[in-house]
Design an enzyme around this catalytic site. Structure first.
Site, short mmCIF file in Angstrom:
data_model
loop_
_atom_site.label_atom_id
_atom_site.label_comp_id
_atom_site.label_asym_id
_atom_site.label_seq_id
_atom_site.Cartn_x
_atom_site.Cartn_y
_atom_site.Cartn_z
N SER A 176 34.36 30.67 58.11
CA SER A 176 33.19 29.87 57.05
C SER A 176 32.39 31.26 57.36
CB SER A 176 33.18 28.96 58.28
OG SER A 176 31.78 28.39 56.84
N ASP A 223 37.87 21.96 50.80
CA ASP A 223 37.36 22.64 51.16
C ASP A 223 36.05 22.57 50.72
OD1 ASP A 223 35.53 23.65 52.44
OD2 ASP A 223 36.76 25.20 53.99
N HIS A 228 36.67 21.34 56.77
CA HIS A 228 36.88 22.31 56.03
C HIS A 228 37.21 23.24 57.07
CE1 HIS A 228 33.63 25.77 55.83
NE2 HIS A 228 33.10 26.36 57.17
#
Length: 528
Positions: A239, A467, A497
């Site tokens: 991320s 995602d 995610h």
């Protein structure tokens, strides 16, 4: 999805935060001092690179890292060890003092074939690596044989000179207030909330606020590489950790070892583009959730013969909560529209949480908001005891130190139609979040980060087509911006995610082959 005052990247640690609220959490502390990790004296970069770390048993998390207990031993009985590393407060001012960076490590089990350290950043910005790595370690067991697994709290985060803003009761009010104001009085209340939060951050953490940006964190990682004794940085960024990794690669291309970016932040997006991308990403994830509900028919708790009908249930619920919050368990707290939206987003981070989302919406329809509030609390770093980690304070501080844009009320309201078209559920929420840095006392650094890394070793860039938080297009853009011969894209056709910790064996085997054996995947490889 960030909290509504700072729409930007989110952290894989968000999922583990949810587990902390709904299941159990593990963690460890660096034993940071009461001064927040700031130290007087001279920050001589040369001397700091040769400092010796004092690894010792980990204690329970600090308040800023979140609730939990000291980390459990790993399979085979290996223990986690913690230390602190001194870094310059201001790299441009070596005499400006230092701060203590909290670290955690477990050593490789196959010393004869050890490659080096594998440094993790799970995202945020604002997520504590010291608490998240032990919680996630089972996913990386295959890598522990040949790597020391290393996590850290970036500057401003957790036990590393944490940014502190409002107190717990003030944060309860802040996170409950209307983040999608629809009349002048509510707009003024929203803006006053932003001002109060920013003022508290300046009052409590003014000394560190100018120095918590991603560029400084990347420089810290190179100092960490040296202190750990590694010639190259081997890295797993997830991320926001992919943005941090990209900035590191740009600053230190020759120091990149084997690196993997998973759940990729789009380095071409400014604040507005990132926010609308997330609105679309969360809407896509919600569409996929709703379709799954339709496919299960009567087994799904939510009414609806098609995706739109299922989502209409959610839209109607949020509208009702906007008019009147509902009770949330026996705590005396209530579930507001803002918290419900936040909780729905939290549950979309992983397909494993779809059942909680279904149950939470069903219970809220019946007048009970405890589950959606628990999910929202996880997103905001609130423990069951009512105390907050500094997850969101750090998130805002790092975002605002990085990004230049400061949106006015008029500019924000003009963006609402576009955001609503992107998502009927999340559009308003994300649009109003554009004002997250408007009242901030520190100027931002860039419009978009530079991640060009000519001459760097190959970096495996993993994009997930489903995602919600870091939409799939960001992976290709990261590959393009890293430059020819650097970024190698791997596509995962899945949900949630990130990809590696989805459990998909194709993704894990491909990534492991690179990290363990140096086998670069074919460009454009697909796992499904």
């Amino acid at each position: 999805m960030e909290h509504h005052r700072a729409p930007r990247k989110r952290t894989r640690a968000a999922a583990f935060s949810a587990a902390a609220v709904l299941l159990a959490a593990v963690g460890c502390s660096s034993g940071a001092k009461d001064d927040g990790g700031l130290t007087a004296g001279t920050a001589d970069a040369g001397k700091l690179a040769t400092q010796k770390l004092n690894w010792k048993a980990c204690s329970a998390p600090t308040a800023a890292e979140g609730t939990g207990s000291a980390p459990s031993p790993l399979p085979g009985g290996a223990q986690w060890r913690c230390a602190t590393m001194k870094v310059p407060l201001d790299y441009a001012n070596p005499k400006g003092g230092t701060l203590d960076l909290a670290l955690i490590r477990t050593e490789a089990t196959d010393e004869a074939h050890r490659i080096g350290s594998l440094v993790f950043n799970f995202g945020g910005p604002g997520g504590s690596g010291v608490t998240t790595l032990p919680a996630a370690a089972k996913d990386y067991e295959a890598l522990r044989g040949r790597y020391d697994l290393v996590g850290f709290d970036p500057r401003g985060v957790g036990a590393s000179a944490p940014v502190q803003c409002e107190n717990d009761s003030q944060l309860d009010t802040y996170f409950a207030q209307d983040a999608t104001p629809d009349d002048p009085a509510k707009e003024q209340t929203y803006i006053e909330g932003l001002k109060s939060f920013a003022t508290a951050c300046q009052d409590n953490s003014g000394k560190v606020l100018p120095h918590v940006g991603t560029t400084e964190a990347a420089r810290d990682m190179d100092l960490l590489r040296q202190v750990l004794g590694d010639e190259k940085l081997h890295y797993m960024g997830i991320s926001y950790g992919t943005e941090l990794g990209g900035v590191y690669a740009h600053l230190f291309p020759k120091n990149i070892g084997r690196a993997v970016f998973d759940g990729v932040v789009d380095p071409t997006n400014d604040v507005e583009q990132g926010a609308i991308g997330q609105a679309k990403g969360f809407q896509l994830a919600l569409d996929n959730f709703a379709q799954d509900c339709v496919n299960r028919g009567d087994k799904c708790l939510l009414r609806g013969a098609n995706v739109k009908e299922v989502e209409d249930v959610i839209v109607k619920l949020l509208a009702q909560l906007g008019e009147k919050p509902i009770p949330a368990g026996n705590s005396g707290r209530q579930l507001t529209r803002t918290q419900a939206t936040n909780g729905i987003a939290q549950a979309l981070y992983s397909k494993e949480y779809w059942q909680l989302l279904e149950q939470g919406v069903d219970e809220a329809e019946g007048g009970q908001g405890a589950l959606l509030l628990a999910l929202s609390d996880a997103m905001n770093g609130r423990g069951k005891d009512g105390t907050y980690s500094n997850l969101q304070a750090a998130n805002v501080a790092i975002n605002c130190a990085d990004f230049k844009e400061r949106y006015s009320l008029e500019q924000t309201k003009a963006k609402l139609p576009e955001f609503r078209r992107a998502s009927p559920v999340f559009g308003d929420f994300m649009a109003w979040g554009l004002m997250g840095c408007t009242e901030w006392p520190v100027a931002g650094r860039w419009t978009t980060p530079d991640v060009s890394a000519p001459g760097a070793a190959p970096i495996v860039v993993v994009g997930n087509t489903g995602d919600p938080a870091t939409p799939y297009a960001g992976a290709k853009n990261m590959v393009d911006k890293l430059g020819p011969g650097v970024g190698v894209e791997l596509t995962y056709k899945g949900q949630g995610h990130g990809a590696y910790d989805s459990g998909d064996k194709c993704v894990q085997n491909t990534v492991n082959a690179y990290l363990l054996d140096g086998k670069v995947p074919a460009a454009g490889a697909v796992c499904q």
